[in-house]
Motif scaffolding. Structure first.
Motif, mmCIF file in Angstrom:
data_model
loop_
_atom_site.group_PDB
_atom_site.id
_atom_site.type_symbol
_atom_site.label_atom_id
_atom_site.label_comp_id
_atom_site.label_asym_id
_atom_site.label_seq_id
_atom_site.Cartn_x
_atom_site.Cartn_y
_atom_site.Cartn_z
ATOM 1 N N ARG A 21 3.037 2.122 -2.769
ATOM 2 C CA ARG A 21 2.391 0.824 -3.080
ATOM 3 C C ARG A 21 3.341 -0.106 -3.829
ATOM 4 O O ARG A 21 3.263 -1.316 -3.706
ATOM 5 C CB ARG A 21 1.050 1.019 -3.793
ATOM 6 N N GLN A 29 1.533 -8.100 -1.068
ATOM 7 C CA GLN A 29 0.527 -7.901 -2.117
ATOM 8 C C GLN A 29 -0.468 -9.061 -2.122
ATOM 9 O O GLN A 29 -1.679 -8.841 -2.231
ATOM 10 C CB GLN A 29 1.203 -7.806 -3.500
ATOM 11 N N ALA A 32 -2.732 -8.865 0.854
ATOM 12 C CA ALA A 32 -3.701 -7.763 0.701
ATOM 13 C C ALA A 32 -4.825 -8.166 -0.250
ATOM 14 O O ALA A 32 -6.001 -7.892 0.012
ATOM 15 C CB ALA A 32 -2.993 -6.510 0.193
ATOM 16 N N LEU A 62 -3.537 -2.908 -5.848
ATOM 17 C CA LEU A 62 -4.053 -4.096 -5.163
ATOM 18 C C LEU A 62 -4.553 -5.089 -6.220
ATOM 19 O O LEU A 62 -5.336 -4.716 -7.091
ATOM 20 C CB LEU A 62 -5.207 -3.616 -4.290
ATOM 21 N N HIS A 189 -5.131 -0.210 -1.512
ATOM 22 C CA HIS A 189 -4.426 -0.644 -0.312
ATOM 23 C C HIS A 189 -4.747 0.366 0.800
ATOM 24 O O HIS A 189 -4.992 1.552 0.519
ATOM 25 C CB HIS A 189 -2.910 -0.589 -0.539
ATOM 26 N N THR A 211 -10.909 -1.214 1.048
ATOM 27 C CA THR A 211 -9.503 -1.612 1.210
ATOM 28 C C THR A 211 -9.513 -3.006 1.846
ATOM 29 O O THR A 211 -10.580 -3.512 2.211
ATOM 30 C CB THR A 211 -8.743 -0.633 2.130
#
Ligand code: ATP
Ligand code: MG
Length: 222
Positions: A21, A29, A32, A62, A189, A211
């Motif tokens: 990650r 990032q 996401a 995340l 994620h 997610t």
């Protein structure tokens, strides 16, 4: 050669998934985090929720910032975990608003300054979003290794099990019954999913995980 122990396996998975990650670019990032919010809006998870605990992003997790902004815009109260000052290894959940004064804790994670009247008792929260390092196909969760969520949520998980037992409501005195225990929802994620995690007796599994692209409901396993 000796088989690795469960602890060694967990530590090695922790390292792999943390690196995975952390290797996401800033652009990935941001994408996401935005996708998580858009996906989240399609889910009925927070319907009726008034008090929600979430966390400040750390270590490549995340980003929760767009989601926090959205929760505020819905007039949902937001709480963040704060390391318990007296009970080592436990978390308190403290109100977080746009005006909150923040301080970094021992792990470098920002926390709202601890003021007693801003603490929300765990059972009064409707939803607790937890961070995680990896999750598997049964909702098992691997965290950062401190056991903070496992300790703090142990009784929540037990209570949820009781509540899903049909004889619970018959046994409980309805007049003294409070609201349902908070719903536990992991945020991650997509790349944090793995097939199977080695677990320990104290690990608290997650009934739901969101997610950027998927929603997992593991309640049938619990
Ligand atoms: N309910 C509990 N009571 C006492 N100790 C606990 C409890 N839960 C976890 N621990 C301790 O915490 C340590 C770390 O646990 P674990 O490796 O499962 O952390 P984690 O789930 O990765 O971390 P976190 O919950 O902070 O995300 C273990 O040594 C374990 O003994
Ligand atoms: Mg654990």
């Amino acid at each position: 050669m000796l088989e690795p122990t469960t602890t060694q396996l967990r530590n090695s998975l922790r390292q792999t998934f943390r690196e995975r990650r952390k290797s996401l670019s800033l652009g990935e990032q941001q994408e996401a985090a935005e996708a998580l919010l858009e996906h989240y809006k399609t889910l009925p998870i927070t319907t009726g929720a008034k008090r929600v605990a979430i966390y400040m992003t750390n270590d490549g997790e995340l980003s929760t910032l767009p989601l926090i902004d959205f929760l505020w815009s819905q007039n949902i109260e937001v709480y963040l975990p704060v390391l318990h000052p007296f009970c080592d290894g436990y978390l308190l959940f403290v109100s977080y608003t746009k005006d909150s004064l923040m301080l970094a804790n021992n792990f470098g994670i920002l926390e709202p300054i601890l003021e007693c009247h801003k603490i929300c008792p765990v059972l009064e929260l409707d939803i607790i979003f937890t961070p995680l390092v990896a999750f598997d196909e049964k909702g098992n969760r691997l965290g950062m290794g401190g056991g903070f969520y496992d300790r703090t949520l142990e009784f929540v998980s037990k209570r949820n099990k009781c509540e899903s037992n049909p004889s619970f409501n018959k046994m409980a005195d309805v007049s003294t019954q409070q609201k349902n225990a908070p719903t536990l929802v992991g945020l991650a994620h997509d790349i944090q999913q793995c097939l199977s995690l080695p677990t320990e007796a104290w690990d608290i599994p997650l009934p739901y995980i969101v997610t950027p692209t998927r929603f997992f409901n593991f309640t049938h396993n619990m």
